[in-house]
Design an enzyme around this catalytic site. Structure first.
Site, short mmCIF file in Angstrom:
data_model
loop_
_atom_site.label_atom_id
_atom_site.label_comp_id
_atom_site.label_asym_id
_atom_site.label_seq_id
_atom_site.Cartn_x
_atom_site.Cartn_y
_atom_site.Cartn_z
N GLU A 79 1.03 -1.37 0.01
CA GLU A 79 -0.37 -0.04 -0.07
C GLU A 79 0.62 1.84 -0.07
OE1 GLU A 79 -2.73 -0.20 -0.33
OE2 GLU A 79 -3.19 -2.63 -0.35
N ARG A 89 -18.23 -0.64 5.35
CA ARG A 89 -18.95 -1.17 4.39
C ARG A 89 -20.10 -1.53 4.82
NH1 ARG A 89 -18.58 -6.35 2.03
NH2 ARG A 89 -16.59 -6.37 2.71
N CYS A 142 -8.14 -2.07 7.81
CA CYS A 142 -6.98 -1.95 7.22
C CYS A 142 -6.61 -0.18 8.03
CB CYS A 142 -7.05 -2.38 6.17
SG CYS A 142 -6.94 -4.41 6.79
N HIS A 163 -1.39 -5.30 2.15
CA HIS A 163 -2.76 -6.21 2.41
C HIS A 163 -2.54 -7.01 1.66
CE1 HIS A 163 -6.13 -3.24 2.57
NE2 HIS A 163 -6.52 -4.43 3.41
N1 PCA Z 1 -8.80 -6.33 6.52
C1 PCA Z 1 -9.79 -5.28 6.94
C2 PCA Z 1 -10.09 -5.71 8.18
C3 PCA Z 1 -9.01 -6.18 8.81
C4 PCA Z 1 -8.32 -7.23 7.43
O1 PCA Z 1 -7.81 -8.22 7.87
C5 PCA Z 1 -9.17 -4.25 5.93
O2 PCA Z 1 -8.74 -4.17 4.83
O3 PCA Z 1 -10.00 -2.98 5.56
#
Ligand code: PCA
Length: 201
Positions: A79, A89, A142, A163
């Protein structure tokens, strides 16, 4: 000391690969001579931030690698930009569902990652791990953790967000290897590669 964080399951799922991968990344890094800890974050807007800030205070890490699950993605996503925006969401694990609220009122709209993401991408490609740069970590928990980490980690400490895909897409062991490689790249310095990395959309 490297701080790796991952998340508890959310949205009704049984498991979250990010916590398994970051725990294993801490083990791999420590075994390779780079001391590391893993801290699991709750998937709640308030709690995740609080646990992260406490971990930064306690461990005073030299690098911070936060990880979370992005279900639709097929690669490790490095990111690039954290947004000062919470727009959920689905409710978080405590039932909170902020709509168009800032993570931190009055703070900048966007902050750049403090990880050398292009250098890390090259390292992952060399290791055969599917990887991409991403311009948005979304507006759920996140992104809030990403933004909070950048606000709270002292200047000069590399910090950022990664991610990971579902384990069916990329086994947790490979995810862990990727997180450890990203941390190693960050500890080598924040100097970035001068290569194009943009996307058209
Ligand atoms: N993914 C979510 C929140 C926790 C996770 O593992 C996100 O992408 O915001």
């Amino acid at each position: 000391m490297i701080l790796f964080t991952g998340f508890e399951p959310f949205g009704g799922a049984q498991e979250n690969p990010s916590r398994l991968a970051s725990r294993e990344a801490a083990r791999l890094s420590t075994a390779a001579g780079r001391a590391a800890v893993h801290v699991e974050l709750p998937c709640t807007f308030g709690g995740a931030r609080a646990v992260l800030l406490a971990a930064l205070e306690e461990h005073r890490p030299a690098a911070v690698i936060c990880a979370g699950l992005a279900e639709g993605r097929e690669s490790i996503s490095l990111e690039r930009v954290a947004l000062n925006l919470m727009d959920a969401r689905i409710p978080d694990n405590a039932g909170a569902q902020p709509v168009d609220e800032p993570v931190e009122p009055g703070a900048p709209l966007a902050l750049p990652t403090r990880l050398p993401v292009k250098r890390a991408k090259a390292a992952l490609e060399a290791a055969g791990v599917p990887v991409e740069l991403s311009l948005s970590a979304g507006s759920y928990v996140c992104n809030t953790v990403f933004y909070a980490a950048l606000r709270a980690a002292p200047a000069g400490v590399p910090a950022g967000f990664v991610h990971v895909p579902l384990a069916e897409q990329l086994p947790v062991g490979r995810q862990a290897e990727a997180l450890a490689l990203i941390a190693a790249a960050a500890l080598e310095g924040t100097g970035e590669l001068r290569v194009p990395g943009g996307s058209e959309y």
